[in-house]
Design an enzyme around this catalytic site. Structure first.
Site, PDB file in Angstrom:
ATOM      1  N   CYS A  11       0.835  -1.201   0.000  1.00 15.62           N
ATOM      2  CA  CYS A  11       0.000   0.000   0.000  1.00 15.62           C
ATOM      3  C   CYS A  11       0.866   1.246   0.000  1.00 15.62           C
ATOM      4  O   CYS A  11       1.402   1.643   1.036  1.00 15.62           O
ATOM      5  CB  CYS A  11      -0.927   0.002   1.217  1.00 15.62           C
ATOM      6  SG  CYS A  11      -2.006   1.455   1.299  1.00 15.62           S
ATOM      7  N   CYS A  64      -0.504   4.119   2.161  1.00  8.15           N
ATOM      8  CA  CYS A  64      -0.285   3.895   3.591  1.00  8.15           C
ATOM      9  C   CYS A  64       1.158   4.190   3.990  1.00  8.15           C
ATOM     10  O   CYS A  64       1.415   4.807   5.024  1.00  8.15           O
ATOM     11  CB  CYS A  64      -0.597   2.448   3.968  1.00  8.15           C
ATOM     12  SG  CYS A  64      -2.189   1.822   3.413  1.00  8.15           S
ATOM     13  N   ASP A  65       2.112   3.724   3.188  1.00 11.70           N
ATOM     14  CA  ASP A  65       3.513   3.684   3.620  1.00 11.70           C
ATOM     15  C   ASP A  65       4.468   4.544   2.812  1.00 11.70           C
ATOM     16  O   ASP A  65       5.650   4.657   3.159  1.00 11.70           O
ATOM     17  CB  ASP A  65       4.008   2.233   3.581  1.00 11.70           C
ATOM     18  CG  ASP A  65       3.182   1.320   4.475  1.00 11.70           C
ATOM     19  OD1 ASP A  65       2.748   1.781   5.545  1.00 11.70           O
ATOM     20  OD2 ASP A  65       2.966   0.156   4.100  1.00 11.70           O
TER      21      ASP A  65
END
Length: 322
Positions: A136, A139-140
């Site tokens: 992701c 997300c990261d």
């Protein structure tokens, strides 16, 4: 086989399931939640979460899920280990079998079984998950500012992940197994406008290397056999997700990839009294905060459904007396 009757059954944990449990508990629905094969969901394999509101210093995924669970328990949610292995939504109450040996008869069911990222299954992938390896970018990606990374995939998801990362990192290597992409033409055009994306055609990943974190990625050209070692600190797998919805097939309407269809603006499915939330029905956003939001929706919809059903039962009883 033992049997138990419940007002509200929640299948699966994670942000969606635990949020549904919090709201359902506060509404007096006495929810029973079975955590599934991965208690806490995908966030339990995520190291740092920096984009969830309310945590100014960030928090690890496992810690966040422990907090969610504690909050649900504080309001009285009955949270149990176990996995739904079979359902029968042809009769009411809805029937769900847990671990193949216990029958739950539920007046309302909230599905929050999530989705699982597809992985390559190569050397170092599992060991370095959360330490440079991710599924992701949204997300990261923040953790890789100014660094070099690899994205693997050839569809729209891979193109979107690469485009997103290109705004944050120094360089993106997009590894494509064939000599063409499946991504839409408009997404491919976008990639062409980003100078820090290099597409490696006819290329496959051989191994991920590093001890405490990712240090390099070995790739191979599947036409020439030539291997190249890429000095990167991030590796993003963007070959898709698989919703954990197999046991609901035949009862619940889904799209061609298995994501549950909900009625627009609600968590209602095509089966009365059955609701869906989180990544099991979201193939677009797949974020903790959006999962939590739909978990709230599912609990509120379940509460309204049960209230309306109770009114209908009372009305029927009055008619019978008269």
């Amino acid at each position: 086989m033992t049997s138990e009757k419940v007002d509200c059954l929640i299948i699966g944990s994670g942000p969606a399931g635990y949020t549904a449990a919090i709201y359902a508990s506060r509404a007096g629905l006495n929810p029973v939640l079975y955590q599934g094969a991965q208690p806490g969901g995908q966030l339990t394999i995520t190291t740092e979460v920096d984009n969830y509101p309310g945590y100014p210093d960030g928090i690890t995924g496992p810690e966040m899920m422990i907090n969610f669970e504690k909050q649900a328990k504080r309001f009285g949610a009955d949270i149990r280990y176990g996995m739904a292995t079979e359902v029968d939504f042809t009769s009411y109450p809805r029937k769900v079998i847990i671990d193949g040996k216990k029958e739950i008869l539920a007046d309302s069911v909230i599905i929050s079984t999530g989705a699982t990222a597809k992985w390559l299954g190569i050397e170092g992938e599992e060991r370095l998950n959360g330490r440079g390896v991710s599924a992701c970018a949204v997300c990261d990606g923040f953790f890789f500012r100014g660094q070099d990374v690899v994205v693997v995939g050839a569809g729209d998801t891979a193109a979107e992940e690469a485009s997103y990362l290109a705004k944050l990192v120094r360089k993106v290597y997009l590894v494509v197994r064939r000599d063409e992409m499946r991504a839409s033409k408009i997404m491919q055009k976008r990639l062409e406008t980003l100078p820090n994306i290099e597409i490696l055609w006819n290329t496959e990943t051989v191994s991920l290397n590093g001890e405490e974190g990712l240090e390099s990625v070995l790739v191979k050209n599947n036409k020439t056999g030539a291997e190249t070692l890429l000095d990167v600190t991030g590796f993003f797998v963007a070959i898709g997700h698989k919703p954990n919805t197999e046991i609901f097939k035949g009862y619940i309407d889904m799209d061609e990839t298995g994501y549950i269809k909900t009625i627009k603006g609600s968590a209602h499915t095509n089966v009365q009294g059955v609701f869906a939330c989180g990544d099991a029905q979201d193939n677009v956003y797949r974020q903790a905060i959006t999962a939590a939001g739909t978990g709230c929706m599912a609990a509120l919809d379940a509460e309204r459904f049960l209230m309306e059903r109770e009114v209908e039962v009372i009305a029927d009883d009055i008619l019978e007396i008269n």
